[in-house]
Design a protein around this motif. Sequence first.
Motif, mmCIF file in Angstrom:
data_model
loop_
_atom_site.group_PDB
_atom_site.id
_atom_site.type_symbol
_atom_site.label_atom_id
_atom_site.label_comp_id
_atom_site.label_asym_id
_atom_site.label_seq_id
_atom_site.Cartn_x
_atom_site.Cartn_y
_atom_site.Cartn_z
ATOM 1 N N GLN A 128 -77.638 -7.323 4.923
ATOM 2 C CA GLN A 128 -77.944 -5.907 4.738
ATOM 3 C C GLN A 128 -76.891 -5.191 3.891
ATOM 4 N N TRP A 129 -75.630 -5.502 4.120
ATOM 5 C CA TRP A 129 -74.552 -4.775 3.427
ATOM 6 C C TRP A 129 -74.311 -5.300 2.017
ATOM 7 N N ILE A 130 -74.378 -6.608 1.846
ATOM 8 C CA ILE A 130 -74.031 -7.195 0.545
ATOM 9 C C ILE A 130 -75.267 -7.703 -0.195
ATOM 10 N N GLY A 131 -76.307 -8.042 0.562
ATOM 11 C CA GLY A 131 -77.499 -8.608 -0.070
ATOM 12 C C GLY A 131 -77.414 -10.108 -0.216
ATOM 13 N N MET A 132 -76.459 -10.722 0.496
ATOM 14 C CA MET A 132 -76.243 -12.167 0.368
ATOM 15 C C MET A 132 -76.814 -12.892 1.576
ATOM 16 N N PRO A 133 -77.712 -13.867 1.348
ATOM 17 C CA PRO A 133 -78.204 -14.683 2.470
ATOM 18 C C PRO A 133 -77.182 -15.754 2.852
ATOM 19 N N VAL A 134 -76.895 -15.882 4.142
ATOM 20 C CA VAL A 134 -75.965 -16.926 4.598
ATOM 21 C C VAL A 134 -76.601 -17.691 5.751
ATOM 22 N N CYS A 135 -76.078 -18.907 6.003
ATOM 23 C CA CYS A 135 -76.424 -19.655 7.201
ATOM 24 C C CYS A 135 -75.141 -19.901 7.987
ATOM 25 N N ILE A 136 -75.265 -19.952 9.312
ATOM 26 C CA ILE A 136 -74.076 -20.056 10.156
ATOM 27 C C ILE A 136 -74.244 -21.159 11.191
ATOM 28 N N GLY A 137 -73.236 -22.023 11.286
ATOM 29 C CA GLY A 137 -73.175 -23.033 12.331
ATOM 30 C C GLY A 137 -72.000 -22.734 13.244
ATOM 31 N N VAL A 138 -72.198 -22.903 14.552
ATOM 32 C CA VAL A 138 -71.137 -22.612 15.519
ATOM 33 C C VAL A 138 -70.934 -23.836 16.412
ATOM 34 N N ALA A 139 -69.655 -24.202 16.625
ATOM 35 C CA ALA A 139 -69.353 -25.353 17.481
ATOM 36 C C ALA A 139 -67.875 -25.343 17.843
ATOM 37 N N SER A 140 -67.450 -26.351 18.602
ATOM 38 C CA SER A 140 -66.083 -26.347 19.129
ATOM 39 C C SER A 140 -65.078 -27.002 18.185
ATOM 40 N N SER A 141 -65.507 -27.564 17.048
ATOM 41 C CA SER A 141 -64.570 -28.057 16.046
ATOM 42 C C SER A 141 -65.102 -27.687 14.664
ATOM 43 N N LYS A 142 -64.199 -27.704 13.686
ATOM 44 C CA LYS A 142 -64.625 -27.310 12.337
ATOM 45 C C LYS A 142 -65.650 -28.285 11.776
ATOM 46 N N THR A 143 -65.436 -29.585 12.018
ATOM 47 C CA THR A 143 -66.375 -30.580 11.489
ATOM 48 C C THR A 143 -67.756 -30.411 12.118
ATOM 49 N N LEU A 144 -67.800 -30.119 13.415
ATOM 50 C CA LEU A 144 -69.092 -29.891 14.071
ATOM 51 C C LEU A 144 -69.730 -28.591 13.581
ATOM 52 N N ALA A 145 -68.894 -27.578 13.302
ATOM 53 C CA ALA A 145 -69.448 -26.319 12.787
ATOM 54 C C ALA A 145 -70.085 -26.546 11.421
ATOM 55 N N LYS A 146 -69.446 -27.388 10.598
ATOM 56 C CA LYS A 146 -70.039 -27.742 9.304
ATOM 57 C C LYS A 146 -71.381 -28.436 9.518
#
Length: 422
Positions: A128-146
């Motif tokens: 809404q603010w920037i007009g940029m579509p993003v996707c988000i992953g959440v997990a307990s380590s950076k590799t899992l978040a990727k």
Amino acid sequence: MFALSDCNNFYCSCERIFQPSLNGKPVIVLSNNDGCAIARSEEAKALGIAMGAPAFMIRDIIEKNNVQVFSSNYVLYGDISRRVTEVYRKYAKEIEVYSIDESFLYLFDYPGMNYDSYATEIRNTVKQWIGMPVCIGVASSKTLAKAANKYAKKMTGSKGVFVIDSEEKRKSVLEFLKVGDVWGIGSRYAKWLIGHNITDAWQLSRSNEEWIRQKMGVVGVRLVKELNGISCIDLEEVAPTKKVICTSRSFGTLITQKQELAEAISTFATRCGEKLRKEKICTSAITVFIYSNVFRVKDTQYHGSVTIPFNRPTNYTGDLISYALKGLNAIYKPGINYHKAGIMCLDMVPENAIQETFFAETQRDSDKGRKVTQVLDQINVLMGSDKVRFAAAGYSKQWRLKNEKLSPCYTTNISQIPVVHL
DNA sequence: TCTGGGGTCCTAGGACCC
DNA sequence: TCTGGGGTCCTAGGACCC
């Protein structure tokens, strides 16, 4: 919990912010010199345009399908990136800006926190603010978040968010992820792993630690632990100072003359100086290199390079140019079609921790240089890049980049914003 | 005709120090 | 028959990331 937020087809999406009529249409952005496709909208991917495909080899697809083509505009993308990052800061304790289109967020955690709705809110706000579509992953380590991020992109439809907060979810993400798509597994390791019947991330996560250590070292062991939810890679909130700074370009046209190379090299030295001063560091040695074009198989091939150590570390453009030109003198060979050149700055020291030489006059010279560049930088930031420059950088710039499809710098250069008639 | 531009980390081996 | 123990620095090569 870590979140990884990644902009969708970032460069294409930047262009679409200012030309919304391109939504739903195939769009690609080309590398420097309009060489290869380095960003593709979903529609362009569907047409079979591969990452890195040379533009001249996909001309037919472009013309038949009316693909919208842009030269890369890093000034624009850099500014959009900065704005997206500002939004993230409202939502996280700490953030690590990992690349121009990706950030890791170390999320706040409240009792009874709902990560799914939290990540969805971040995603909606950026859109809404920037007009940029993003996707988000959440997990307990950076590799899992990727990994969760890749899953979010492909498997959640328009939702664009996935949280790994149970063993079942971890298993389904890792089973979905091909081993070569794991963060830290490149083509070499992927080939080797597949040869040993490890084809997805789940199998990799279950493999023997000692066996992994032998082939992949501690990096591999960390990676496997991370896949199992054990965090081994910390967030890097402040970017460490750079160890190497490099400016190199392919030329828009082939160069044979030393004088033209000298102008290009001087321009690269100027860019390196700007980068060094921005990082508040000095360099104690530079490598200068000039290459012929490997794709022109009938040309005589030549890779010239030389490293020049300095008496005293510097980030003064005048010094860098004079050393760089000495380097060019040492490696220039006539009769070669030069296609690329560059300068690499090595052995950095902080600007305020320079070991002076025995000869006092260099101290006085360097004070003068510092004052000159301060003024130079101020003028050029205010009035535009290269408004005032060293004559060695030249004026003709025959070799300059090809960028025939460049969009305006909408957010950083007011005079370039087109007038819209409603 | 035409094919991008930046970076980082780890390891092994050699040379050296006391 | 037996030959110490503990380090650092540098470089090249190989892997990886966006």
